[in-house]
Design a protein around this motif. Structure first.
Motif, short mmCIF file in Angstrom:
data_model
loop_
_atom_site.label_atom_id
_atom_site.label_comp_id
_atom_site.label_asym_id
_atom_site.label_seq_id
_atom_site.Cartn_x
_atom_site.Cartn_y
_atom_site.Cartn_z
N VAL A 1 -8.88 18.07 62.34
CA VAL A 1 -7.70 17.23 62.12
C VAL A 1 -6.44 18.09 62.00
O VAL A 1 -5.42 17.82 62.65
N LEU A 2 -6.50 19.13 61.18
CA LEU A 2 -5.33 19.98 61.00
C LEU A 2 -4.97 20.74 62.27
O LEU A 2 -3.80 20.90 62.62
N SER A 3 -5.98 21.22 62.97
CA SER A 3 -5.73 21.97 64.21
C SER A 3 -5.09 21.09 65.26
O SER A 3 -4.11 21.47 65.91
N ALA A 4 -5.64 19.90 65.43
CA ALA A 4 -5.10 18.98 66.44
C ALA A 4 -3.68 18.55 66.12
O ALA A 4 -2.80 18.56 66.98
N SER A 5 -3.44 18.20 64.85
CA SER A 5 -2.10 17.74 64.48
C SER A 5 -1.08 18.87 64.57
O SER A 5 0.07 18.66 64.99
#
Length: 206
Positions: free
Chosen positions: A156-160
């Motif tokens: 989630v953090l990487s994609a966002s």
């Protein structure tokens, strides 16, 4: 005036504070090590003992910002609040303080891509375990249902961090809105959250 002796940690912070001011007022590229020397008022050897280059100073400033965010996130995670409330507060805390906005702008300046990437990867690395613990709490509360909290949060953090970064993935308003909606959709699936429950949280943290 004779130079006063200060503990190494204190001297290091003085250097970082002086560099912070110079980088945000003069700019990272125009600032020289001599500029920093003049502001701090220390011997050249002392400066180079702590930081061999201004690039190392900027890296330290990046990590200091990330460390401040991590500290705030851990305080939130250690509270007695419900997991969803903690999740929302930590996502909000990931937004850099206004006092750091000008320094963060230096990460996006031409020639500073290395520091921009460091700010992204360091934030993911430091915040993933904190948020993973919060998600694990949410699983026990019934808010989330994933059996892989760490992996889900890292994704989630990487994609966002990539999809919502204008310097990495340029987009018009409609495209940016589509990406945000898709990130919310994917995050709810990865975390096993009720559809729509993360909409406001991820919007606040983006």
């Amino acid at each position: 005036m004779p130079r006063t002796h200060r503990p190494a940690a204190q001297r290091r912070e003085e250097i970082l504070n002086a560099a912070h001011t110079l980088f945000t007022t003069k700019g990272f590229q125009p600032t020289t090590m001599e500029d920093i020397l003049r502001v701090v008022g220390i011997a050249k050897g002392t400066l180079y003992y702590h930081f061999p280059s201004k690039e190392q100073i900027l890296k330290a400033l990046v990590l200091r910002i990330v460390g401040q965010v991590e500290h705030q996130a851990r305080e939130i995670a250690d509270s007695q609040a419900p997991a969803m409330e903690k999740f929302a507060a930590i996502m909000a805390a990931m937004q850099v303080e206004d006092t750091e906005t000008e320094l963060v702008e230096q990460f996006h300046a031409p020639g500073n891509a290395e520091f921009h990437l460091l700010s992204i990867t360091a934030m993911i690395e430091h915040l993933t375990p904190v948020l993973a613990d919060v998600v694990a709490q949410g699983v026990s509360e019934g808010t989330f249902s994933t059996d892989r909290p760490y992996d889900a949060i890292e994704l989630v953090l990487s994609a966002s961090s990539i999809l919502l970064d204008h310097d990495i993935m340029d987009a018009n308003p409609a495209e940016l809105a589509r990406r945000r909606e898709s990130l919310i959709w994917a995050s709810e699936i990865l975390l096993g959250a009720r559809p729509g429950s993360l909409a406001n949280l991820l919007e606040a943290g983006s």
